[in-house]
Design an enzyme around this catalytic site. Sequence first.
Site, PDB file in Angstrom:
ATOM      1  N   ASN A  32     -10.352   0.490  -0.051  1.00  0.00           N
ATOM      2  CA  ASN A  32      -8.751   0.430   0.017  1.00  0.00           C
ATOM      3  C   ASN A  32      -8.335  -0.331  -1.437  1.00  0.00           C
ATOM      4  OD1 ASN A  32      -5.895  -0.104   0.163  1.00  0.00           O
ATOM      5  ND2 ASN A  32      -6.106  -0.816   2.191  1.00  0.00           N
TER       6      ASN A  32
ATOM      7  N   CYS B 176       0.886  -1.222  -0.115  1.00  0.00           N
ATOM      8  CA  CYS B 176       0.158   0.234  -0.071  1.00  0.00           C
ATOM      9  C   CYS B 176       0.787   1.276   0.008  1.00  0.00           C
ATOM     10  CB  CYS B 176      -0.987   0.074   1.184  1.00  0.00           C
ATOM     11  SG  CYS B 176      -2.216  -1.246   1.190  1.00  0.00           S
TER      12      CYS B 176
ATOM     13  N   HIS C 278      -3.344   7.254   2.700  1.00  0.00           N
ATOM     14  CA  HIS C 278      -3.670   6.198   2.246  1.00  0.00           C
ATOM     15  C   HIS C 278      -5.156   5.823   2.617  1.00  0.00           C
ATOM     16  CE1 HIS C 278      -4.004   1.906   1.147  1.00  0.00           C
ATOM     17  NE2 HIS C 278      -3.655   1.443   2.195  1.00  0.00           N
TER      18      HIS C 278
END
Length: 336
Positions: free
Chosen positions: A286, A116, A256
């Site tokens: 996500n 990520c 994020h």
Amino acid sequence: MEKINAVITGVGGYVPDYVLTNDEISKMVDTNDEWIMTRIGVKERHILNEEGLGTSYMARKAAKQLMQRTNTNPEDVDLVIVATSTPDYQFPSIASILCDKLGLKNAFAYDMSAACSGFLYLMETAANFIRSGRYKKVIIVGGDKMSSIVNYSDRATCPIFGDGAAAFMMEPTTEDVGVMDAILRTDGKGLPFLHLKAGGSVCPASYFTVDNHMHYLYQEGRTVFKYAVSNMSDVSAAIAEKNGLTKDTIDWVVPHQANLRIIDAVAHRLEVPREKVLINIERYGNTSAGTLPLCIWDFEEKLKKGDNIIFTAFGAGFTWGAVYVKWGYDGKKQSI
Ligand code: UT7
């Protein structure tokens, strides 16, 4: 010699058409919209559900839009780097597939694996290629088809993730804009808490691995949450302090999009109000390496030349960090 800065000159993005809602997820596992919204903050996510299409399809769509919006001649692109944890194949790279599909004749290209935090690492990596003076047009793409590794019978992970990709063009400038600073970290301590058990060289695919659901993402959510909050908050505060940025001079925070509670904790630590935080977790979930550039893709029209932006992310590894960018242009670039 004048200092060369690396500036972002455009953005392109893509999310698939199919929308998977919380109501649908509630039919697959024992959960509900209220739990998902209060504990994670995701309302819906886009899923690439057409057979035979992988992450490179979304990366290609994003890069193509980027090239149109920046009026880029394919022959002028020097380098393509793609951050992903869900490549089409173990090899070759998605980046090499893009060179073919986008007609890039003079570029070299490779994929980067930093989960990520991939796009965060990409911005600093691409900036250094540009700063070297040898590369003039670098395309960076972050994207993941998380639906290819999510277990839709595991309620602890399936509501979180979605599919999508977005891309930046990075070019040299002598103006005081672009990637100004980066603090990037990796500690390797996160392996037990967030990983994919099989399909790599330690545990290649077999009937056993398939029967035991070992090709799905494994996460110990509570532990990852704790590390994400502290590391993203600390590193964002550190890069702000290092560059003399305060709650008043930070224009935007781009975190994020893993969990709205993590995003709020980072904003709280920087003392910036929600209005300055770019958030689209509600619509996309996500998308791993896709979250940071997809945020810019969504909110590009709000940005102005000279805006101070702090990007921050946390992911498997563990990997994390923050990048300070001074934005390079006003408003939204349209396809030419
Ligand atoms: O992008 C890479 C980095 N990843 C992250 O940043 C993710 C970090 N982690 C998280 O976002 C959160 O930990 C999760 C969203 C994964 C989980 O939220 P949580 O508040 O940490 O929940 P939990 O795992 O502590 O579980 C609390 C309860 C448990 O029930 P009991 O044991 O208290 O009875 C779970 O079984 O919630 C239950 N639960 C659910 N209930 C309804 C877990 N998932 C669900 C669900 N619906 N989908």
